[in-house]
Scaffold this motif. Structure first.
Motif, short mmCIF file in Angstrom:
data_model
loop_
_atom_site.label_atom_id
_atom_site.label_comp_id
_atom_site.label_asym_id
_atom_site.label_seq_id
_atom_site.Cartn_x
_atom_site.Cartn_y
_atom_site.Cartn_z
N VAL A 78 11.09 9.03 -18.37
CA VAL A 78 10.79 9.36 -16.98
C VAL A 78 9.80 8.32 -16.47
O VAL A 78 8.73 8.17 -17.04
CB VAL A 78 10.18 10.77 -16.87
N ILE A 79 10.17 7.57 -15.44
CA ILE A 79 9.37 6.42 -15.01
C ILE A 79 8.55 6.79 -13.78
O ILE A 79 9.07 6.90 -12.67
CB ILE A 79 10.26 5.20 -14.71
N ASN A 80 7.26 6.96 -13.96
CA ASN A 80 6.34 7.16 -12.85
C ASN A 80 5.80 5.79 -12.44
O ASN A 80 5.03 5.19 -13.19
CB ASN A 80 5.21 8.09 -13.28
N PRO A 81 6.18 5.29 -11.28
CA PRO A 81 5.79 3.92 -10.90
C PRO A 81 4.29 3.72 -10.89
O PRO A 81 3.81 2.62 -11.15
CB PRO A 81 6.36 3.76 -9.48
N ASP B 22 25.59 18.17 -10.38
CA ASP B 22 24.21 17.75 -10.19
C ASP B 22 23.37 18.31 -11.32
O ASP B 22 23.71 19.34 -11.91
CB ASP B 22 23.66 18.24 -8.84
N HIS B 23 22.26 17.62 -11.61
CA HIS B 23 21.32 18.17 -12.58
C HIS B 23 19.89 17.91 -12.13
O HIS B 23 19.02 17.52 -12.90
CB HIS B 23 21.57 17.63 -14.00
N GLY B 24 19.67 18.13 -10.82
CA GLY B 24 18.31 18.10 -10.30
C GLY B 24 17.81 16.69 -10.04
O GLY B 24 18.56 15.71 -10.06
N ALA B 25 16.51 16.58 -9.81
CA ALA B 25 15.93 15.35 -9.27
C ALA B 25 15.41 14.40 -10.33
O ALA B 25 14.91 13.34 -10.00
CB ALA B 25 14.78 15.71 -8.32
N THR B 26 15.54 14.72 -11.61
CA THR B 26 14.89 13.85 -12.60
C THR B 26 15.81 12.85 -13.32
O THR B 26 15.28 11.87 -13.85
CB THR B 26 14.18 14.69 -13.67
N PRO B 27 17.14 13.03 -13.38
CA PRO B 27 17.91 12.01 -14.10
C PRO B 27 17.66 10.61 -13.55
O PRO B 27 17.54 10.43 -12.33
CB PRO B 27 19.36 12.44 -13.89
N ASN C 293 7.58 9.52 -7.94
CA ASN C 293 7.26 9.99 -9.28
C ASN C 293 8.23 11.13 -9.62
O ASN C 293 8.14 12.22 -9.03
CB ASN C 293 5.81 10.48 -9.32
N PRO C 294 9.15 10.92 -10.55
CA PRO C 294 10.18 11.93 -10.81
C PRO C 294 9.59 13.28 -11.19
O PRO C 294 10.18 14.33 -10.91
CB PRO C 294 10.97 11.35 -11.99
#
Lengths: 273, 273, 273, 273
Positions: B252-255, D71-76, D254-255
Motif C-alpha cells: 500500500v503506497i502512501n505518497p 470491485d474490491h474497494g478503494a485500496t487495490p 493515501n490509500p
C-alpha cells in the motif's frame, strides 16, 4: 462510517532518486539547476538510472545508443498502434502510452534474451573455454532447439544493420569492447559457419549491439530495457504529431502503403565531425 | 468467406520522418549511423520533432529543459501511478505507460494554457501596448475570473522554482530571451502587484519558463508538450526500477510517507564548469 | 534522512462504492455474495455506476446497449491498435489497455456532442417550441457551420444502423422513449429535409441511439461514456486472443485485408424469443 | 519519393468474430440486433470469447463470476493507479487504461498459476491417485519451495472469502463442480493439515474459485484471464467518476486514509430471490 487502516500504509518507505525541499531539487545528490546547461540529457538519463554521472566515454556510448533507437520508420507495430490512437483523436500523451504498450516481448525484447545467451557463454569462458569454442557451443545449443530465434542477430530489412556496425565501432574506438562484445562477434561468426543458420544470414542487429555494449559498460538488463523505451518515445511523439497534422481523422492505416517524402540524404554540418 | 475492402486503405500516405532502405536508415535526411557519436540525444530529439538540427544555443536550451523535468521526486500522481503498477508486478513498459497516462490536464498541462495567455498578451503588444501594460491587462483579466489558476506561475512546494530561475538565466546568457520570456517576467511582476494575487506568491514555475523559452526558440505548443513527456520518461523508469528492487509486491503506497536516503548534496565534477 | 509530510495526505477521504470488512463485501450496500447468481452483470454495472439497481425495463435497455457495442469487426482503429500490441507479444492486459486508449474523441466520442445537441434542443422545447421546430432550428445551426459533423447521425458503412433501429424499438416497447428519443427522431427527419444534409444520408447511428436512450433513462453523459468503454472491452479481448492464437508475431496488419471466416448467419435458440 | 512495400501486408488475414456488411452486423453468426433485448451482456461476453452461447447454467455461472469481481474497494493498486490518473485530469478512458495496466502478475495473476497447479494435480489423478493423495502431493511440493505463494488460496483481508464460498456453492447447485473444483477443495483441506501452512490460514480465494469453475466449464486460462479484466472495468470506471466528482484535482492519495460513506447493508429486492 468506517475507517479502514491498512497495515503498512503508514510505514515510511525509501527513495534514493530525487530529493525535494523547498526551492531545492537534487537528483542523485546533484542540484537539478546546476545540472541544467552543464549535463546533457543522455548523461542525466544515465545518472538517474544508475546513480552516478557517466565517464565521457560511457556518456558518448549511452548517447549513441539512445540516438540509434530514436525511430525506425512507419512500420513497427508500436508506431502503427500510436498512429491508430492518434487518428481517433486521442491525446499526444495517450497516444505515446499506446505506442509504449506495443513494445511486447517480440519487439525490443531481444535484449534480455540476448543477455542470457551472452551470460551463458561467458560462464563457459570463465570455466576455461575460448571465446570461439564458447560461441560454437552456444550456436549448437540454439540449433538443437530447431526453429528457435537467435536473439541479437538478424533483421527483417537489413542484411547489415548500420546502427549495430556503428555502435560496435564506437565501443572499439573508446576501448570498452570487452567480453560481451567480443563474444557477440564470436557468435556472429559461429552462426555464419553453422549449417543450421548459414543460409539465414544473421548479422548482429541493433538489439544485440546495445545488449553487448550495455553489458561491457556495466549496465543491468533492466537499465538496458529502460534505455530502449526512453530512446523511442521521441520517435513515437514525432509520428503522432505528424499524424495529427497531415492526416484526416479515423483513417484506415495500411502500414505498407506509406511513402517517404522528407529530405533527401544529407551530411551532418562540419562542426560535428 | 467475404473480403472487406475499405475505402482509402490502399491509398499511399506520406511520412517525412525516417526513411528505411536496406542497410540504410536516415532521420530527417541524416544517416542514423552518422549521427551516432556525433549528435547528442537532446539534439536528435529536436531534429526528429522539428525537422532540423538545433543551433548550439538552442541545443543547449533544449537539453536544459529536458534535464529540468527529468524527475520531481516520489509524490507526483504520475510517479505514484507508475509505482502502483510496478507493485502489482506489471512490466517496466506497462508501468511506464501507466505513468505517462497520469499526465492529465492538471499535471504538466500548464504549458498550453500559459502559451495562450502569452499569445494573448503579445497580440496586445503588437497592437501597440508596452509589455508592462499588456501584462497588467492580462492580470486584470485573470483576476476577473475569480478563483482561476495562473498557468505558468506558482508551485505547491517552491516559493522560487530553482529550475525556472536557471532556465531563464540560460536563455538570457544565450541571448534568446525574446518576447515570450520578457512578457513572462512582466506578468510575474504584475501578479506580485495586483491585489487579487499579491498574497498568493506566484513566481514563474518550470512550466511557465519552458513555455516561454519554447515560444522564443520557435517551438510549437505541441512540440513543447512532447518535450515534457519525453523528459519525464527516464524519471518514471528509475522509480519503477527502484520499486521493483527495493519494495515488496502489492504494498500500500502512501505518497506522503516516503523518506529520501540517497546521496547528500554534491557538486558536479569540475570539468563540466 | 528527510521525511516529507505532504499537506492533506493524512486527511480521510470518502468513497460510497464498495465497503470491505473482514469476510464481507458490499457494493452500494448489497452483499456481493448475495448478488452473485441473482443479479446479472449488466444490472451490477448499472448499480455500481449509478448507486441503485435498475428497474426491469431499464435493466433490459442497459443490457441491450452493452450488447450492441460489444464489437464492430476488425477495422476500428481501437481494435487495430490492440492487435498491433498483441502481435508484438504484449500481454492481454497491456493489449486491452492499448485498445481502450484508441478511443479518442473521434471514436465513440459522439455521445457527449450528441447530448449537448439534444440538450440545446430540449431547452428550446421547454421554452415553448415544438419538437419539429426545435429540430429544424438545430439543423439550421449545424448547416451554418459548414462542414461540421452531425453527432449521432451517419455511419461509414451502414445506411441504416441496425443496432440503432433495434435500440429505439426496444425503448418504444418498454415505454421509455421520452423527450431525448423523440427529439432524436425529429432531428433525423429535419436532416433528411435540409438541403445541406439531404444528400449525405444521415440516419441515427448507435452512438445517437445510446445517447438519447441514456438521456431518457436518466443517465449522465459520463455514465453513458463509461458504458461505451465497458461494452467494448470483451470485443477487444476476443480480438487479442484471436490474434495470439491465429497469427504469427510481428506481422504487418493491413486493416482492409481481412476476411471473415466465422459461422454463417444463424438464429438465436428458440427459448430466447 | 520511395514506396515501401512490406512482405505480407497485402495477404488476407482471417477473423471469425464479427462480420460487418452494409446494415448487418453478426457476432459469431448471430445478428447483433437480434441479440439486443434477448441475450444478456454476460452471455454475449461468453459468446464472443468462446464462439457459442452458454447453456443457462453456464451463463449463470459466468454472470456470477463477472459480478463477483466487479470491485474490491478503494485500496487495490489498480484502483489507486486509476484514481491517480483521474486526479491529474486525465480522461475517463485514459484513467481506465491506467487501472487495467496495474493488473500485474501479482494482482489477478493467481489464475494462471492456480490453473497450472490444478492441472498438475489432475495429471496425478488421471495416473491413478485419489484427489486427497494428489492434493497432499501438491502441498508437499509447495512446502518444499519454502516461502512460496499458494495460488488460489489466502487473502489479505478475508479469512473466508465470501465470493469464493458463494461461487463454489452455485457451481455445486448447478452440478458443474467437477474435477477442478473437487481438487480445489481437496487442496484447501491438505493446506489446513500440512505443518508448513497450517498456521497461515489459507482458505480458497475468489481467484482460486474462478480458476476452478472456469476449468470445470471448459474455459481456457486465457479466457478466464479476460473475464477478470472485463469484470473489473466497471468498478474502475465508478472509482474514476467518483474521483472526478467528489475530490479536488492533484490531491495526494493515501490509500489507507479512506472511509466508506455509502449505503448501509441492505437486502436485494424480493423478486430476485
Amino acid at each position: 462510517m468506517a475507517r479502514s487502516r491498512l497495515e503498512g500504509a503508514d510505514e515510511p518507505w525509501k527513495t534514493s532518486l530525487t530529493h525535494i525541499e523547498r526551492n531545492r531539487v537534487t537528483v542523485r545528490g546533484y542540484p537539478l539547476d546546476e545540472m541544467m546547461g552543464r549535463v546533457h540529457f543522455g548523461e542525466a538519463i544515465y545518472l538517474i538510472l544508475t546513480g552516478e554521472l557517466p565517464t565521457p566515454s560511457i556518456g558518448l556510448l549511452v548517447d549513441a545508443m539512445l540516438v540509434s533507437f530514436i525511430d525506425h520508420g512507419a512500420t513497427p507495430p508500436s508506431t502503427i498502434a500510436a498512429r491508430n490512437a492518434a487518428t481517433t483523436g486521442a491525446s499526444l500523451r495517450g497516444s505515446i502510452a499506446t505506442g509504449v504498450l506495443a513494445f511486447g516481448k517480440y519487439y525490443g525484447g531481444d535484449i534480455p534474451a540476448c543477455r542470457r545467451l551472452l551470460d551463458d557463454g561467458l560462464a563457459l569462458v570463465r570455466a576455461g573455454q575460448s571465446m570461439v569454442d564458447a560461441a560454437a557451443e552456444l550456436v549448437t545449443g540454439l540449433a538443437s532447439h530447431g526453429d528457435q530465434p537467435t536473439p541479437g542477430f538478424g533483421h527483417r530489412y537489413h542484411t547489415t544493420d548500420p546502427r549495430a556496425t556503428r555502435l560496435l565501432q564506437l565501443a572499439h574506438e573508446l576501448e570498452v569492447d570487452h567480453q560481451y562484445t567480443q563474444l557477440l562477434r564470436a557468435l556472429e561468426g559461429a552462426l555464419s559457419r553453422h549449417e543450421a543458420f548459414r543460409d539465414r544470414h544473421l548479422p548482429v542487429n541493433i538489439d544485440g549491439a546495445i545488449c553487448a555494449v550495455c553489458g561491457d559498460i556495466g549496465l543491468s538488463p533492466q537499465v538496458a530495457d529502460a534505455l530502449i523505451i526512453v530512446s523511442r518515445v521521441p520517435g513515437l511523439a514525432a509520428h503522432i504529431l505528424e499524424e495529427q497534422q497531415r492526416e484526416s481523422p479515423m483513417r484506415v492505416i495500411n502500414p505498407a502503403a506509406h511513402e517517404y517524402d522528407g529530405p533527401s540524404e544529407r551530411r551532418l554540418p562540419d562542426r560535428r565531425k
